[in-house]
Design a protein around this motif. Structure first.
Motif, PDB file in Angstrom:
ATOM      1  N   ALA A 171      -6.393 -36.343   0.278  1.00 49.31           N
ATOM      2  CA  ALA A 171      -6.096 -36.612   1.682  1.00 49.31           C
ATOM      3  C   ALA A 171      -6.941 -37.802   2.120  1.00 49.31           C
ATOM      4  O   ALA A 171      -8.160 -37.684   2.274  1.00 49.31           O
ATOM      5  CB  ALA A 171      -6.409 -35.382   2.545  1.00 49.31           C
ATOM      6  N   VAL A 172      -6.295 -38.958   2.296  1.00 53.74           N
ATOM      7  CA  VAL A 172      -6.982 -40.182   2.734  1.00 53.74           C
ATOM      8  C   VAL A 172      -6.881 -40.263   4.257  1.00 53.74           C
ATOM      9  O   VAL A 172      -5.786 -40.177   4.825  1.00 53.74           O
ATOM     10  CB  VAL A 172      -6.355 -41.434   2.098  1.00 53.74           C
ATOM     11  N   ARG A 173      -8.036 -40.454   4.922  1.00 50.91           N
ATOM     12  CA  ARG A 173      -8.071 -40.381   6.384  1.00 50.91           C
ATOM     13  C   ARG A 173      -8.740 -41.609   6.983  1.00 50.91           C
ATOM     14  O   ARG A 173      -9.571 -42.240   6.347  1.00 50.91           O
ATOM     15  CB  ARG A 173      -8.839 -39.119   6.811  1.00 50.91           C
ATOM     16  N   PRO A 200      -7.074 -41.686 -19.624  1.00 51.20           N
ATOM     17  CA  PRO A 200      -8.204 -41.571 -20.557  1.00 51.20           C
ATOM     18  C   PRO A 200      -9.388 -42.410 -20.084  1.00 51.20           C
ATOM     19  O   PRO A 200      -9.227 -43.527 -19.588  1.00 51.20           O
ATOM     20  CB  PRO A 200      -7.634 -42.119 -21.871  1.00 51.20           C
ATOM     21  N   GLY A 201     -10.565 -41.839 -20.221  1.00 50.27           N
ATOM     22  CA  GLY A 201     -11.778 -42.589 -19.935  1.00 50.27           C
ATOM     23  C   GLY A 201     -12.182 -42.656 -18.483  1.00 50.27           C
ATOM     24  O   GLY A 201     -13.064 -43.452 -18.136  1.00 50.27           O
ATOM     25  N   GLU A 202     -11.578 -41.852 -17.596  1.00 53.32           N
ATOM     26  CA  GLU A 202     -11.991 -41.880 -16.198  1.00 53.32           C
ATOM     27  C   GLU A 202     -12.329 -40.480 -15.712  1.00 53.32           C
ATOM     28  O   GLU A 202     -11.811 -39.470 -16.221  1.00 53.32           O
ATOM     29  CB  GLU A 202     -10.916 -42.507 -15.309  1.00 53.32           C
ATOM     30  N   CYS A 203     -13.221 -40.425 -14.724  1.00 52.83           N
ATOM     31  CA  CYS A 203     -13.567 -39.159 -14.108  1.00 52.83           C
ATOM     32  C   CYS A 203     -12.596 -38.897 -12.952  1.00 52.83           C
ATOM     33  O   CYS A 203     -11.756 -39.732 -12.596  1.00 52.83           O
ATOM     34  CB  CYS A 203     -15.013 -39.167 -13.631  1.00 52.83           C
ATOM     35  N   LEU A 204     -12.714 -37.731 -12.343  1.00 51.04           N
ATOM     36  CA  LEU A 204     -11.786 -37.346 -11.275  1.00 51.04           C
ATOM     37  C   LEU A 204     -11.858 -38.303 -10.091  1.00 51.04           C
ATOM     38  O   LEU A 204     -10.829 -38.714  -9.545  1.00 51.04           O
ATOM     39  CB  LEU A 204     -12.094 -35.919 -10.824  1.00 51.04           C
ATOM     40  N   GLU A 205     -13.075 -38.660  -9.684  1.00 54.08           N
ATOM     41  CA  GLU A 205     -13.221 -39.565  -8.539  1.00 54.08           C
ATOM     42  C   GLU A 205     -12.630 -40.940  -8.825  1.00 54.08           C
ATOM     43  O   GLU A 205     -12.041 -41.572  -7.944  1.00 54.08           O
ATOM     44  CB  GLU A 205     -14.702 -39.676  -8.150  1.00 54.08           C
ATOM     45  N   GLU A 206     -12.798 -41.418 -10.045  1.00 55.51           N
ATOM     46  CA  GLU A 206     -12.192 -42.700 -10.413  1.00 55.51           C
ATOM     47  C   GLU A 206     -10.672 -42.622 -10.386  1.00 55.51           C
ATOM     48  O   GLU A 206      -9.990 -43.578  -9.980  1.00 55.51           O
ATOM     49  CB  GLU A 206     -12.683 -43.121 -11.799  1.00 55.51           C
ATOM     50  N   ALA A 207     -10.130 -41.486 -10.807  1.00 57.16           N
ATOM     51  CA  ALA A 207      -8.675 -41.302 -10.761  1.00 57.16           C
ATOM     52  C   ALA A 207      -8.164 -41.319  -9.324  1.00 57.16           C
ATOM     53  O   ALA A 207      -7.099 -41.871  -9.041  1.00 57.16           O
ATOM     54  CB  ALA A 207      -8.291 -39.993 -11.447  1.00 57.16           C
ATOM     55  N   VAL A 208      -8.916 -40.711  -8.411  1.00 60.56           N
ATOM     56  CA  VAL A 208      -8.530 -40.738  -6.998  1.00 60.56           C
ATOM     57  C   VAL A 208      -8.417 -42.176  -6.500  1.00 60.56           C
ATOM     58  O   VAL A 208      -7.403 -42.580  -5.915  1.00 60.56           O
ATOM     59  CB  VAL A 208      -9.552 -39.953  -6.145  1.00 60.56           C
ATOM     60  N   ALA A 209      -9.466 -42.960  -6.710  1.00 56.51           N
ATOM     61  CA  ALA A 209      -9.472 -44.345  -6.220  1.00 56.51           C
ATOM     62  C   ALA A 209      -8.347 -45.161  -6.860  1.00 56.51           C
ATOM     63  O   ALA A 209      -7.671 -45.948  -6.186  1.00 56.51           O
ATOM     64  CB  ALA A 209     -10.830 -44.987  -6.506  1.00 56.51           C
ATOM     65  N   ARG A 210      -8.130 -44.975  -8.157  1.00 56.48           N
ATOM     66  CA  ARG A 210      -7.078 -45.728  -8.844  1.00 56.48           C
ATOM     67  C   ARG A 210      -5.686 -45.353  -8.331  1.00 56.48           C
ATOM     68  O   ARG A 210      -4.849 -46.227  -8.050  1.00 56.48           O
ATOM     69  CB  ARG A 210      -7.156 -45.482 -10.353  1.00 56.48           C
ATOM     70  N   ASN A 222     -16.197 -42.611   0.072  1.00 54.83           N
ATOM     71  CA  ASN A 222     -16.625 -41.249   0.413  1.00 54.83           C
ATOM     72  C   ASN A 222     -15.677 -40.202  -0.168  1.00 54.83           C
ATOM     73  O   ASN A 222     -15.212 -39.292   0.521  1.00 54.83           O
ATOM     74  CB  ASN A 222     -16.724 -41.061   1.931  1.00 54.83           C
ATOM     75  N   ILE A 223     -15.385 -40.320  -1.454  1.00 54.94           N
ATOM     76  CA  ILE A 223     -14.494 -39.371  -2.134  1.00 54.94           C
ATOM     77  C   ILE A 223     -15.239 -38.054  -2.332  1.00 54.94           C
ATOM     78  O   ILE A 223     -16.308 -38.015  -2.928  1.00 54.94           O
ATOM     79  CB  ILE A 223     -14.040 -39.949  -3.486  1.00 54.94           C
ATOM     80  N   ARG A 224     -14.648 -36.964  -1.821  1.00 54.07           N
ATOM     81  CA  ARG A 224     -15.338 -35.668  -1.838  1.00 54.07           C
ATOM     82  C   ARG A 224     -14.404 -34.586  -2.365  1.00 54.07           C
ATOM     83  O   ARG A 224     -13.261 -34.456  -1.912  1.00 54.07           O
ATOM     84  CB  ARG A 224     -15.820 -35.311  -0.430  1.00 54.07           C
ATOM     85  N   TYR A 225     -14.910 -33.799  -3.305  1.00 52.93           N
ATOM     86  CA  TYR A 225     -14.144 -32.692  -3.893  1.00 52.93           C
ATOM     87  C   TYR A 225     -14.037 -31.542  -2.899  1.00 52.93           C
ATOM     88  O   TYR A 225     -15.022 -31.183  -2.240  1.00 52.93           O
ATOM     89  CB  TYR A 225     -14.827 -32.217  -5.169  1.00 52.93           C
ATOM     90  N   VAL A 226     -12.844 -30.945  -2.798  1.00 48.35           N
ATOM     91  CA  VAL A 226     -12.611 -29.819  -1.886  1.00 48.35           C
ATOM     92  C   VAL A 226     -12.356 -28.530  -2.649  1.00 48.35           C
ATOM     93  O   VAL A 226     -12.926 -27.480  -2.343  1.00 48.35           O
ATOM     94  CB  VAL A 226     -11.419 -30.113  -0.943  1.00 48.35           C
ATOM     95  N   GLY A 227     -11.487 -28.578  -3.649  1.00 47.20           N
ATOM     96  CA  GLY A 227     -11.136 -27.368  -4.397  1.00 47.20           C
ATOM     97  C   GLY A 227      -9.976 -27.670  -5.323  1.00 47.20           C
ATOM     98  O   GLY A 227      -9.485 -28.803  -5.388  1.00 47.20           O
ATOM     99  N   GLY A 240      -8.323 -31.145  -5.734  1.00 42.73           N
ATOM    100  CA  GLY A 240      -8.134 -31.684  -4.402  1.00 42.73           C
ATOM    101  C   GLY A 240      -9.369 -32.393  -3.857  1.00 42.73           C
ATOM    102  O   GLY A 240     -10.505 -31.905  -3.995  1.00 42.73           O
ATOM    103  N   PHE A 241      -9.133 -33.539  -3.205  1.00 44.45           N
ATOM    104  CA  PHE A 241     -10.209 -34.356  -2.640  1.00 44.45           C
ATOM    105  C   PHE A 241      -9.834 -34.819  -1.236  1.00 44.45           C
ATOM    106  O   PHE A 241      -8.658 -34.841  -0.853  1.00 44.45           O
ATOM    107  CB  PHE A 241     -10.451 -35.598  -3.508  1.00 44.45           C
ATOM    108  N   THR A 242     -10.842 -35.212  -0.484  1.00 45.24           N
ATOM    109  CA  THR A 242     -10.649 -36.025   0.708  1.00 45.24           C
ATOM    110  C   THR A 242     -11.339 -37.364   0.462  1.00 45.24           C
ATOM    111  O   THR A 242     -12.259 -37.470  -0.360  1.00 45.24           O
ATOM    112  CB  THR A 242     -11.248 -35.368   1.962  1.00 45.24           C
ATOM    113  N   ALA A 243     -10.861 -38.392   1.158  1.00 41.33           N
ATOM    114  CA  ALA A 243     -11.473 -39.717   1.046  1.00 41.33           C
ATOM    115  C   ALA A 243     -11.252 -40.457   2.353  1.00 41.33           C
ATOM    116  O   ALA A 243     -10.303 -40.166   3.096  1.00 41.33           O
ATOM    117  CB  ALA A 243     -10.881 -40.496  -0.123  1.00 41.33           C
TER     118      ALA A 243
END
Length: 301
Positions: A171-173, A200-210, A222-227, A240-243
């Motif tokens: 959820a981008v806000r 391959p080769g990326e973490c969850l937060e990197e996948a969100v940004a990409r 400000n990428i934050r894990y929710v559940g 799930g993340f918010t950003a």
């Protein structure tokens, strides 16, 4: 009317997660107790066979309720102290009298959260069974490992285990607004969140940004894990993340999306059903925005 709640305490309690299975214990197929009646999870595609008595629908219990001529049942564990078996129904088979097929993907399913979640697990395990007959390395047949859900290749002896594919959803806000996207094949006016599989080769937060930048051209911070939520269609886990919006203008990636835009948090289009983590994140963004607005209104100049 669906028996699913209108509000979930946390993503942990969303359907398809084990918490919603109300005491189910996953066991390997070779631990099936002999000759014992139990519960049946019989599926035709993504529809679960349920017994129907008036307005009450339930999981079938006792003898197998469907034709087993072309499908072998598989023991998967226990629920309420009784064995649970799954099977794939013949596509042409008539629904037995006193039973009904209910879609696991319905926005407002008539079944209880435990039944819905068990049906999702059955779908995921049947998918694994159908796609684990032969080794992906050498093509030889696979044999089940005793005491677990893995299989071993008869040829090269490579071990295979059920595949679970990690995905991100976000959820981008920005103040008073949320970023929503839609695909062409969705129902008219249905929007949801940016989502996608890990590379391959990326973490969850990197996948969100990409994924956000690829699909919409925007940058986030400000990428934050929710559940998370198990999504057994066929074998994903949605993280799930918010950003927060960090810059850029919306540019729709037209190979995947039909539209992407900012929506006022108090004027949203049709949304995913409340049984999904997508809706949990959207509702959470709206609640957080309302709390912030209330806080601002209470401040004295």
């Amino acid at each position: 009317m669906t028996p699913l709640p209108d509000f979930f305490e946390s993503p942990l309690h969303l359907p398809f997660n084990s918490t919603s299975m109300d005491g189910f214990t996953l066991l390997p197929p070779d631990l099936e107790p002999p000759g014992t009646d139990g519960w049946w999870l019989a599926l035709r595609s993504n529809a679960l066979l349920l017994s129907e008595k008036g307005s009450i629908i339930d999981l079938p219990y006792g003898p197998c309720p469907a034709d087993t001529s072309d499908s072998k049942s598989i023991f998967i564990g226990t629920w309420q102290g009784r064995p649970v078996r799954v099977m794939a129904m013949n596509q042409e088979e008539d629904v037995p009298s006193g039973f009904v097929l209910e879609s696991l993907l319905s926005a407002n399913p008539r079944m209880q959260p435990a039944h819905l979640s068990l049906g999702g697990l059955a779908s995921q395990l049947l998918h694994w069974e159908a796609n684990s007959c032969f080794c992906s390395r050498c093509g030889a047949a696979l044999q089940r490992l005793p005491g677990e859900w893995g299989k071993k290749c008869e040829g090269c002896h490579y071990l295979h285990f059920p595949h679970i594919h990690p995905c991100v959803i976000v959820a981008v806000r920005r103040p008073g607004e949320i970023l929503l996207t839609r695909k062409r094949e969705w129902a008219p006016n249905r929007y949801s969140l940016v989502a996608g599989f890990l590379d391959p080769g990326e973490c969850l937060e990197e996948a969100v940004a990409r994924e956000v930048q690829e699909e919409t051209g925007l940058r986030v911070k400000n990428i934050r894990y929710v559940g998370s939520q198990c999504w057994p269609f066929p074998s994903q886990v949605m993280t799930g993340f918010t950003a927060d919006y960090a810059g850029g203008e919306v540019v729709v990636e037209e190979k995947e999306l039909e539209d992407a835009r900012w929506f006022p948090i108090n004027a949203l289009p049709d949304l995913p059903p409340k049984r999904s983590i997508a809706r949990y994140l959207i509702d959470g963004a709206g609640a957080e925005a309302g709390t912030r607005d209330a806080g601002r209104g209470s401040r004295k100049p």
